[in-house]
Motif scaffolding. Structure first.
Motif, PDB file in Angstrom:
ATOM      1  N   SER A  29       0.857  -1.191   0.000  1.00 21.24           N
ATOM      2  CA  SER A  29       0.000   0.000   0.000  1.00 21.24           C
ATOM      3  C   SER A  29       0.888   1.234   0.000  1.00 21.24           C
ATOM      4  O   SER A  29       2.091   1.154   0.263  1.00 21.24           O
ATOM      5  N   CYS A  30       0.252   2.368  -0.254  1.00 18.74           N
ATOM      6  CA  CYS A  30       0.965   3.635  -0.117  1.00 18.74           C
ATOM      7  C   CYS A  30       1.266   3.885   1.364  1.00 18.74           C
ATOM      8  O   CYS A  30       2.300   4.431   1.725  1.00 18.74           O
ATOM      9  N   THR A  31       0.355   3.449   2.217  1.00 20.08           N
ATOM     10  CA  THR A  31       0.568   3.550   3.661  1.00 20.08           C
ATOM     11  C   THR A  31       1.878   2.875   4.043  1.00 20.08           C
ATOM     12  O   THR A  31       2.698   3.432   4.781  1.00 20.08           O
ATOM     13  N   THR A  79      -5.519  16.027   4.407  1.00 14.94           N
ATOM     14  CA  THR A  79      -4.960  14.840   3.759  1.00 14.94           C
ATOM     15  C   THR A  79      -5.529  13.590   4.392  1.00 14.94           C
ATOM     16  O   THR A  79      -6.279  13.643   5.368  1.00 14.94           O
ATOM     17  N   PHE A  80      -5.141  12.447   3.829  1.00 12.65           N
ATOM     18  CA  PHE A  80      -5.570  11.144   4.329  1.00 12.65           C
ATOM     19  C   PHE A  80      -4.778  10.797   5.594  1.00 12.65           C
ATOM     20  O   PHE A  80      -3.629  11.203   5.736  1.00 12.65           O
ATOM     21  N   SER A 127      -3.113   8.295   6.579  1.00 12.57           N
ATOM     22  CA  SER A 127      -1.827   7.589   6.464  1.00 12.57           C
ATOM     23  C   SER A 127      -0.651   8.539   6.336  1.00 12.57           C
ATOM     24  O   SER A 127       0.459   8.209   6.757  1.00 12.57           O
ATOM     25  N   THR A 128      -0.859   9.702   5.738  1.00  8.97           N
ATOM     26  CA  THR A 128       0.225  10.668   5.596  1.00  8.97           C
ATOM     27  C   THR A 128       0.820  10.963   6.973  1.00  8.97           C
ATOM     28  O   THR A 128       2.042  11.023   7.139  1.00  8.97           O
ATOM     29  N   VAL A 132       1.657  16.818  -0.013  1.00 12.80           N
ATOM     30  CA  VAL A 132       0.701  15.864  -0.600  1.00 12.80           C
ATOM     31  C   VAL A 132       0.187  16.493  -1.893  1.00 12.80           C
ATOM     32  O   VAL A 132      -0.336  17.607  -1.864  1.00 12.80           O
ATOM     33  N   ASP A 165       3.923  12.689  -0.706  1.00 12.33           N
ATOM     34  CA  ASP A 165       2.793  11.773  -0.736  1.00 12.33           C
ATOM     35  C   ASP A 165       2.180  11.934  -2.127  1.00 12.33           C
ATOM     36  O   ASP A 165       1.412  12.859  -2.391  1.00 12.33           O
ATOM     37  N   ALA A 206       0.361   9.665  -3.602  1.00 17.32           N
ATOM     38  CA  ALA A 206      -0.666   8.612  -3.695  1.00 17.32           C
ATOM     39  C   ALA A 206      -1.584   8.819  -4.898  1.00 17.32           C
ATOM     40  O   ALA A 206      -1.948   7.871  -5.584  1.00 17.32           O
ATOM     41  N   GLN A 207      -1.942  10.084  -5.161  1.00 12.24           N
ATOM     42  CA  GLN A 207      -2.920  10.394  -6.226  1.00 12.24           C
ATOM     43  C   GLN A 207      -2.233  10.908  -7.484  1.00 12.24           C
ATOM     44  O   GLN A 207      -2.902  11.360  -8.403  1.00 12.24           O
ATOM     45  N   SER A 227       0.072   5.224  -4.574  1.00 10.71           N
ATOM     46  CA  SER A 227      -0.955   4.249  -4.197  1.00 10.71           C
ATOM     47  C   SER A 227      -1.617   3.636  -5.424  1.00 10.71           C
ATOM     48  O   SER A 227      -1.867   4.331  -6.418  1.00 10.71           O
ATOM     49  N   HIS A 281      -4.475   1.764  -4.734  1.00  5.78           N
ATOM     50  CA  HIS A 281      -5.778   1.420  -4.152  1.00  5.78           C
ATOM     51  C   HIS A 281      -6.849   1.538  -5.240  1.00  5.78           C
ATOM     52  O   HIS A 281      -6.710   2.340  -6.158  1.00  5.78           O
ATOM     53  N   LYS A 293      -7.754   4.828  -7.075  1.00  9.08           N
ATOM     54  CA  LYS A 293      -6.777   5.666  -7.778  1.00  9.08           C
ATOM     55  C   LYS A 293      -6.847   5.430  -9.305  1.00  9.08           C
ATOM     56  O   LYS A 293      -7.626   4.596  -9.766  1.00  9.08           O
ATOM     57  N   GLY A 342      -2.327  -1.629  -2.953  1.00  9.98           N
ATOM     58  CA  GLY A 342      -0.978  -1.664  -3.514  1.00  9.98           C
ATOM     59  C   GLY A 342      -0.347  -0.297  -3.452  1.00  9.98           C
ATOM     60  O   GLY A 342      -1.039   0.719  -3.344  1.00  9.98           O
ATOM     61  N   TYR A 369     -11.718  14.969   2.872  1.00  7.48           N
ATOM     62  CA  TYR A 369     -11.130  14.838   4.207  1.00  7.48           C
ATOM     63  C   TYR A 369     -11.768  15.737   5.255  1.00  7.48           C
ATOM     64  O   TYR A 369     -12.137  16.870   4.990  1.00  7.48           O
TER      65      TYR A 369
HETATM   66  C1  LIG Z   1      -5.023   6.899  -1.101  1.00  3.97           C
HETATM   67  C2  LIG Z   1      -4.121   7.749  -0.318  1.00  3.97           C
HETATM   68  C3  LIG Z   1      -3.223   7.227   0.633  1.00  3.97           C
HETATM   69  C4  LIG Z   1      -3.223   5.788   1.055  1.00  3.97           C
HETATM   70  O1  LIG Z   1      -3.030   4.890   0.050  1.00  3.97           O
HETATM   71  P1  LIG Z   1      -3.153   3.309   0.367  1.00  3.97           P
HETATM   72  O2  LIG Z   1      -2.526   2.685  -0.832  1.00  3.97           O
HETATM   73  O3  LIG Z   1      -4.601   3.015   0.496  1.00  3.97           O
HETATM   74  O4  LIG Z   1      -2.391   3.035   1.605  1.00  3.97           O
HETATM   75  C5  LIG Z   1      -2.337   8.084   1.252  1.00  3.97           C
HETATM   76  N1  LIG Z   1      -2.327   9.395   0.977  1.00  3.97           N
HETATM   77  C6  LIG Z   1      -3.191   9.952   0.105  1.00  3.97           C
HETATM   78  C7  LIG Z   1      -3.118  11.415  -0.158  1.00  3.97           C
HETATM   79  C8  LIG Z   1      -4.121   9.146  -0.559  1.00  3.97           C
HETATM   80  O5  LIG Z   1      -4.981   9.703  -1.428  1.00  3.97           O
END
Ligand SMILES: *Cc1c(COP(=O)(O)O)cnc(C)c1O
Length: 376
Positions: free
Chosen positions: A54-56, A80-81, A83-84, A126, A152, A154-155, A181, A183, A186, A193, A325
């Motif tokens: 995952s991105c996490t 933000t999400f 996990s950041t 991010v 980050d 992810a997107q 990410s 996920h 995305k 992933g 968010y």
């Molecule tokens: C989707 C997302 C994540 C987490 O991604 P995962 O692959 O689900 O862990 C983290 N940061 C941002 C900004 C995201 O959009």
């Protein structure tokens, strides 16, 4: 009900999974993993990539790599999400939230320097909606204060930043480290992933060790050492070949997927422009230095009340649009720990941002026609 997101399958996913299965090698770091990693290295100018589950996970690896210790401070946007922030909190860091820009949910690059203290270790921009943060300013602040930058991203697959030197760089190739990410929400997906991008070479060896549960297994398989063992902390961060096979079927079709998504995005942008102006609603703004990867199409309403009305109206017409968010500095977990000031722009995006459906098989005119019939 028209969904907000619908995963798109290219058709080759199951074929490649079958080939991974019949090869007899389904644990991680096999041929499909290597193909996906090289794809990112070659297409986006990243020194070394490692697939993660995952991105996490990629963000957690980044926090380990820069040796985050209890008491270290990490600056990031509040919009933000989780996990950041969580990736750094897990290692004991204190999160210092910066406000968003006025024109975009991205971190306000001018709000960063005032938050730096002797404990600051890193900045985590991010790239919201796949739109670049102002990376020249952020990298310059980091250099002057000796901080790491972890993007980050992810997107942000297939999105770019053009710096003052006029060079166009892929997001994820600029900071010391970056996380993507895959996920299912995305642009390019593998269910769950992610990927760690390493741009500062000094992290490459240790990243492979952390990725392989703290062992030097990767160098053993390359024949660099004659036995492998426990050499550092680490975890099980690498995905199986089944996930990598799925991802490869998506990456092969990146261009096509991006083209279709960008067409949908442009339809929304062009056809909603007049309606948005008449209703005091803002459409997404792209700074000159940023490209658009059509990860998301959002509207900024003029109030929480207007947004509630708009979401209800769409729901009545069988369209699922969603807000995004809740600022992390106001979350149940962090509001007591937040020691920054007020973050008015972050709060505004929390209250007023709406995401419209955007996925490969969407017909955006369905949403556009419904919106154009109403005033807010
Ligand atoms: C989707 C997302 C994540 C987490 O991604 P995962 O692959 O689900 O862990 C983290 N940061 C941002 C900004 C995201 O959009």
């Amino acid at each position: 009900m028209l969904p907000f997101n619908k995963p798109y399958f290219t058709g080759n996913e199951t074929k490649y999974i079958e080939s991974a299965v019949s090869s007899g090698k389904i644990s991680g770091n096999g041929d499909y993993t290597k193909k996906c990693q090289s794809f990112f290295e070659q297409n986006f100018g990243i020194k070394k990539c490692l697939l993660t589950t995952s991105c996490t996970d990629a963000l957690e690896m980044a926090a380990i790599l820069i040796d985050i210790k209890p008491g270290d401070e990490v600056i990031m946007p509040s919009y933000t999400f989780v996990s950041t922030a969580n990736a750094f909190v897990l290692r004991g860091a204190t999160i210092v939230f910066a406000d968003s820009r006025k024109d975009h949910p991205n971190i306000d690059e001018n709000a960063i320097e005032g938050l730096i203290t002797s404990k600051t270790k890193a900045i985590v921009p991010v790239h919201y909606a796949g739109v670049a943060c102002e990376m020249d300013t952020i990298m310059d602040i980091a250099k002057r204060h000796n901080l790491y930058v972890i993007e980050d991203a992810a997107q942000a697959i297939d999105s770019y930043y053009t710096g003052k030197d006029n060079v166009k760089r892929a997001l994820g190739s600029i900071g010391h480290l970056a996380a993507f990410s895959f996920h299912e929400t995305k642009n390019i997906i593998s269910g769950e992933g992610g990927l760690l991008a390493i741009n500062d070479e000094k992290f490459i060896n240790r990243a492979e060790i952390i990725w392989e549960k703290g062992t030097n297994r990767s160098s053993f398989f390359r024949g660099e050492v004659d036995k492998y063992g426990w050499v550092d902390i680490g975890s099980s961060f690498l995905p199986s070949e089944i996930i990598a096979a799925f991802l490869w079927a998506q990456l092969e079709n990146l261009e096509q997927i991006q083209m279709v998504r960008k067409n949908h995005w442009e339809s929304y942008f062009d056809k909603l422009a007049t309606w948005a102006r008449e209703n005091r609603i803002e459409l997404p703004q792209l700074p000159d230095y940023a490209s658009n990867n059509a990860h998301m199409f959002y509207l900024i309403c003029d109030s929480l009340e207007q947004r509630t009305k708009l979401l209800d109206y769409l729901k009545q017409h069988d369209i699922l649009a969603v807000f995004h968010y809740i600022s992390l500095h106001e979350s149940p977990f962090y509001d007591k720990l937040h020691k920054g000031g007020v973050l008015p722009e972050t709060d505004r995006f929390t209250d007023t941002l709406v995401r419209l459906p955007l996925f490969y098989e969407l017909n955006p005119n369905v949403v556009i026609d419904v919106l154009l019939k109403a005033a807010f």
